[in-house]
Design an enzyme around this catalytic site. Structure first.
Site, short mmCIF file in Angstrom:
data_model
loop_
_atom_site.label_atom_id
_atom_site.label_comp_id
_atom_site.label_asym_id
_atom_site.label_seq_id
_atom_site.Cartn_x
_atom_site.Cartn_y
_atom_site.Cartn_z
CG HIS A 101 -0.18 0.32 2.50
ND1 HIS A 101 0.51 -0.66 3.18
CD2 HIS A 101 0.01 1.47 3.21
CE1 HIS A 101 1.08 -0.12 4.25
NE2 HIS A 101 0.80 1.16 4.29
C1 UD1 Z 1 -1.73 5.79 5.65
C2 UD1 Z 1 -0.40 6.32 6.14
C3 UD1 Z 1 0.67 5.23 5.99
C4 UD1 Z 1 0.24 3.97 6.70
C5 UD1 Z 1 -1.13 3.54 6.21
C6 UD1 Z 1 -1.62 2.36 7.00
C7 UD1 Z 1 0.07 8.71 5.83
C8 UD1 Z 1 0.80 9.70 5.03
N1 UD1 Z 1 0.04 7.46 5.34
O1 UD1 Z 1 -1.59 5.49 4.27
O2 UD1 Z 1 1.86 5.68 6.58
O3 UD1 Z 1 1.18 2.96 6.42
O4 UD1 Z 1 -2.07 4.62 6.39
O5 UD1 Z 1 -2.56 1.61 6.30
O6 UD1 Z 1 -0.44 9.03 6.87
N2 UD1 Z 1 -9.04 4.87 1.92
C9 UD1 Z 1 -10.27 4.27 2.03
N3 UD1 Z 1 -10.72 3.94 3.28
C10 UD1 Z 1 -10.03 4.21 4.39
C11 UD1 Z 1 -8.78 4.82 4.27
C12 UD1 Z 1 -8.30 5.15 3.03
O7 UD1 Z 1 -10.95 4.02 1.05
O8 UD1 Z 1 -10.49 3.87 5.49
C13 UD1 Z 1 -8.50 5.18 0.57
C14 UD1 Z 1 -8.86 6.58 0.08
O9 UD1 Z 1 -9.04 6.52 -1.29
C15 UD1 Z 1 -7.60 7.37 0.39
C16 UD1 Z 1 -6.49 6.33 0.21
O10 UD1 Z 1 -7.08 5.11 0.63
O11 UD1 Z 1 -7.42 8.46 -0.45
C17 UD1 Z 1 -5.25 6.62 1.02
O12 UD1 Z 1 -5.55 6.82 2.41
P1 UD1 Z 1 -4.55 7.67 3.35
O13 UD1 Z 1 -4.99 7.58 4.76
O14 UD1 Z 1 -4.31 9.02 2.77
O15 UD1 Z 1 -3.19 6.93 3.18
P2 UD1 Z 1 -2.85 5.38 3.34
O16 UD1 Z 1 -2.32 4.89 2.04
O17 UD1 Z 1 -3.97 4.67 3.97
N1 UDP Z 2 -3.30 -5.99 8.86
C1 UDP Z 2 -4.57 -6.47 9.09
N2 UDP Z 2 -5.30 -6.93 8.03
C2 UDP Z 2 -4.81 -6.93 6.76
C3 UDP Z 2 -3.50 -6.43 6.54
C4 UDP Z 2 -2.77 -5.96 7.61
O1 UDP Z 2 -5.04 -6.50 10.23
O2 UDP Z 2 -5.52 -7.37 5.85
C5 UDP Z 2 -2.52 -5.46 10.01
C6 UDP Z 2 -1.17 -6.10 10.22
O3 UDP Z 2 -1.28 -7.23 11.05
C7 UDP Z 2 -0.38 -4.98 10.88
C8 UDP Z 2 -1.02 -3.71 10.36
O4 UDP Z 2 -2.24 -4.11 9.74
O5 UDP Z 2 -0.54 -5.00 12.29
C9 UDP Z 2 -0.14 -3.03 9.36
O6 UDP Z 2 -0.82 -1.95 8.83
P1 UDP Z 2 -0.47 -1.32 7.43
O7 UDP Z 2 0.30 -2.27 6.61
O8 UDP Z 2 -1.74 -0.76 6.88
O9 UDP Z 2 0.42 -0.05 7.84
P2 UDP Z 2 1.97 0.15 8.17
O10 UDP Z 2 2.35 -0.79 9.24
O11 UDP Z 2 2.73 -0.01 6.91
O12 UDP Z 2 2.02 1.59 8.61
#
Ligand code: UD1
Ligand code: UDP
Length: 359
Positions: free
Chosen positions: A204
């Site tokens: 992601h």
């Molecule tokens: C964010 C964090 C990243 C973290 C990740 C965990 C920042 C800059 N990034 O990235 O560090 O690793 O969360 O998963 O803070 N969206 C949905 N539903 C949701 C959330 C997001 O549909 O509940 C979609 C939306 O289209 C949104 C995109 O995902 O624009 C990105 O979401 P965003 O929270 O900006 O960044 P992540 O990629 O989730």
């Molecule tokens: N995770 C989860 N379900 C999934 C994928 C990941 O519960 O389908 C959990 C995973 O066990 C870990 C956390 O999400 O604890 C990691 O989150 P993510 O990869 O979104 O963010 P990051 O750690 O890169 O910030």
């Protein structure tokens, strides 16, 4: 009083041991959810599974540009902090929620505790690296997971007395929930999977999935793995990645794409996988703690301990390297030592905060 602030999936998971400890000790605290993540399977599902209390405040900021999201979080957090006047605010990790909340708090002269302080990828192209560095430099309590994270902070001139090496709360979360996960159901059976006979994937990172060439290359590598090993490749797709795959109209062959799993299901899948392929921070750590080999589809990592103990290799967004890493699995030495602590980080963090003098 402690203000616990979170906003995304990994923060809910890694903050859960801290919340449980506050509950256990009857600490005066409030929970603020920024709403950076809001889809059921990225948010509510974890509160239900982990039996966490509902947030006292929900800002519902949702998605947006970096600046837009950061600004909304800052103004929302500021309002709550003015009302509640906590002695310390706790944030975890490196998201926009973390940096925005820490900045709003520090401008109000509210003490900030940063959980998972001191991680560095040394890659400023990652939004997370900017968030980490800024948060560390405005925090009053730096809860570093490892000695190497502590060294990074010292190297940047942060005062030694502010730093406390606690281990990572991810270990607490894994230890507290693995047994519950195994009792709760058998997700492997549900998906017709045999232990050690499937691959588990997550991806992601903005720099991977928002880049067409990189995303295609990653999918090509994963398809190659599926073809060569004839084993299922289970890929719960993050909403950002789902959106990009749809927008770019990229075809995906042979991979088992699913909705994101809850933590209990994901832990089961992770602990029994043959190999994990990811660009997630938390998943690199969990694979290491669970003793499962991992390839990280990035060119750098802020989790160098995983490379040092031999649980993880960097393969970039490179289909050839992805395949080579999986081919080399038989040569991997198992039994590495978990570098992230003994699962008492949450307790240590709450103990330090509870001892904080009122402002
Ligand atoms: C964010 C964090 C990243 C973290 C990740 C965990 C920042 C800059 N990034 O990235 O560090 O690793 O969360 O998963 O803070 N969206 C949905 N539903 C949701 C959330 C997001 O549909 O509940 C979609 C939306 O289209 C949104 C995109 O995902 O624009 C990105 O979401 P965003 O929270 O900006 O960044 P992540 O990629 O989730
Ligand atoms: N995770 C989860 N379900 C999934 C994928 C990941 O519960 O389908 C959990 C995973 O066990 C870990 C956390 O999400 O604890 C990691 O989150 P993510 O990869 O979104 O963010 P990051 O750690 O890169 O910030």
């Amino acid at each position: 009083m402690i203000g616990v602030i979170l906003g995304t999936r990994p923060e809910i998971i890694k903050m859960s041991p801290v919340i449980r400890e506050c509950e256990r000790r009857g600490i005066d605290y409030f929970l603020l959810h920024t709403g950076q993540h809001y889809s059921y399977e990225m948010d509510r599902l974890f509160f239900e599974e982990l039996e966490l209390p509902d947030p006292d405040y929900s800002l519902d900021v949702g998605s947006g540009t970096h600046a837009g999201q950061t600004a909304k979080i800052m103004t929302g957090v500021e309002d709550v902090l003015v009302k509640e006047s906590p002695d310390v605010v706790l944030v975890q990790g490196d998201t926009n929620t973390v940096m925005a909340a820490a900045l709003a708090a520090s401008k109000l002269h509210t003490r900030v505790g940063h959980i998972e302080a001191g991680l560095r990828s040394f890659n400023r192209w990652m939004p997370e690296e900017i968030n980490r560095v800024l948060t560390d430099h405005i925090s009053d309590y730096l809860f570093a997971p490892t000695e190497s994270a502590r060294d990074n902070l010292l190297h940047e001139g942060i005062t030694e007395r502010k730093i406390c090496v606690t281990g990572n709360t991810v270990v607490d979360a894994v230890y507290q929930n693995l047994g519950i996960a195994e009792k709760k159901g058998n997700v492997l059976k549900e998906f017709d999977l045999e232990p050690r006979e499937y691959f588990l994937v997550t991806a992601h990172r903005q720099e991977n999935v928002d880049n067409r060439t990189r995303l295609k290359e990653i999918l090509k590598g994963l398809e190659g793995v599926q073809r060569e090993f004839s084993l299922p490749v289970v890929f719960p797709v993050h909403p950002r990645t789902e959106k990009r795959i749809k927008e770019l109209g990229i075809g995906v062959d042979g991979l088992n794409l699913t909705k994101p799993f809850g933590f209990l299901e994901f832990l089961q899948l992770e602990s029994q996988a043959k190999f994990v392929l990811t660009d997630s921070g938390g998943v690199q750590e969990e694979a290491c703690v669970l003793g499962v080999p991992c390839a990280t589809m990035r060119y750098d990592t802020e989790r160098p301990e995983t490379l040092d103990v031999g649980s993880n290799v960097l393969v970039g967004a490179d289909s050839r390297k992805i395949l080579e890493a999986v081919r080399s699995i038989e040569t991997w030495k198992s039994g590495w030592k978990n570098p992230y602590g003994d699962g008492i980080a949450g307790k240590m963090i709450v103990m330090v905060c509870a001892a904080a003098r009122p402002q």
